[in-house]
Write an enzyme that holds these catalytic residues in place. Structure first.
Site, mmCIF file in Angstrom:
data_model
loop_
_atom_site.group_PDB
_atom_site.id
_atom_site.type_symbol
_atom_site.label_atom_id
_atom_site.label_comp_id
_atom_site.label_asym_id
_atom_site.label_seq_id
_atom_site.Cartn_x
_atom_site.Cartn_y
_atom_site.Cartn_z
ATOM 1 N N HIS A 155 0.823 -1.207 0.000
ATOM 2 C CA HIS A 155 0.000 0.000 0.000
ATOM 3 C C HIS A 155 0.856 1.255 0.000
ATOM 4 C CE1 HIS A 155 1.040 0.883 4.187
ATOM 5 N NE2 HIS A 155 0.923 -0.415 4.400
ATOM 6 N N GLU A 169 -1.417 -6.686 8.177
ATOM 7 C CA GLU A 169 -0.072 -6.464 8.699
ATOM 8 C C GLU A 169 0.133 -7.282 9.963
ATOM 9 O OE1 GLU A 169 2.897 -6.222 8.498
ATOM 10 O OE2 GLU A 169 3.342 -4.124 8.032
#
Length: 254
Positions: free
Chosen positions: A12, A93
């Site tokens: 990202h 994550e």
């Protein structure tokens, strides 16, 4: 049987906490203005390479959703204006435990380089668990609503991330690639490092040294048995990716 599809991995764009050099982990900040620009540039690179995915996977966190939306807007997929974006918690994550939200430079000074590196970069090392109140708040946040308990851990090692990402590879990505579909996966520094570990059969030492920059598309093409044609994949903008990866490494790694 069709030739295997291509897989693009994209970290990202920069988030507002990335910009502050904080451990973000399971926190859910939006992209920074720079991160939005990185996402748009990634979309332009994919368009120039004529990569138009058949499937898009993200994590459940906002920074990957935003990146996907910007990339797809830039791609302006012909004949497919409503390509579904599938969120998968396995691509989230890593939980950075008690480090979550803290400034990296302050922790480096407090812990010393050896402990800091072990908790941050080693394959098996995991920081101390985050406080129960912080964990409860994350579990009740929108990004984690309805997810199983194993999706929100008080702390996590890279080894733990590899286990969930490996399951995702076998359950979802392999099938699509075998059917000839091109797939875009938008994830995080550690979930994508884990996927590279699986794809390239990296050693522990290799994955500990791997740094994936934000906003740089990494392309994998495969042999019929789904072995990468090029170990480590190929960046669409190799020079920019190397430069950005060096900056990540200089800041202490992904």
């Amino acid at each position: 049987m069709p030739a295997p599809g291509a897989l693009v991995l994209l970290r990202h764009g920069q988030s507002v906490l990335n910009a502050q050099n904080r451990f973000t982990g399971l926190l859910d900040p939006p992209l920074s203005a720079a991160g939005e620009g990185e996402a748009a540039a990634a979309g332009a690179l994919l368009a120039a390479a004529t990569f138009f995915p058949d499937a898009v996977y993200t994590s459940t966190l906002s920074r990957t959703h935003q990146t996907a939306r910007i990339v797809l807007d830039v791609l302006d997929l012909p004949g497919c204006p409503a390509l579904p974006v599938v969120p998968a918690w396995e691509l989230n994550e890593r939980s950075y435990g008690s480090l979550t939200g803290k400034l990296r430079e302050e922790l480096l000074s407090e812990l010393g380089p050896e402990v800091f590196r072990f908790w941050r970069r080693s394959f098996y090392g995991a920081p101390p668990p985050m406080p129960s109140g912080q964990l409860a708040a994350i579990r009740h946040s929108r990004a984690f609503a309805g997810l199983p308990p194993e999706a929100v851990l008080a702390t996590e090692s890279l080894c733990g991330v590899v286990k969930r990402v490996r399951n995702f590879w076998h359950q979802h990505l392999r099938r699509r690639l075998r059917e000839g579909e091109d797939v875009l996966v938008i994830g995080h520094g550690n979930s994508l490092r884990a996927l590279c570990f699986v794809l390239d059969r990296l050693s522990h030492a290799e994955v500990e040294e791997l740094n994936l920059p934000t906003g740089q598309p990494l392309v994998y093409r495969f042999t019929p048995d789904l072995a990468p044609m090029v170990r480590g994949g190929e960046y669409l903008n190799p020079l920019a990716a190397r430069t950005a990866a060096a900056l990540v490494a200089a800041a202490g790694g992904t």
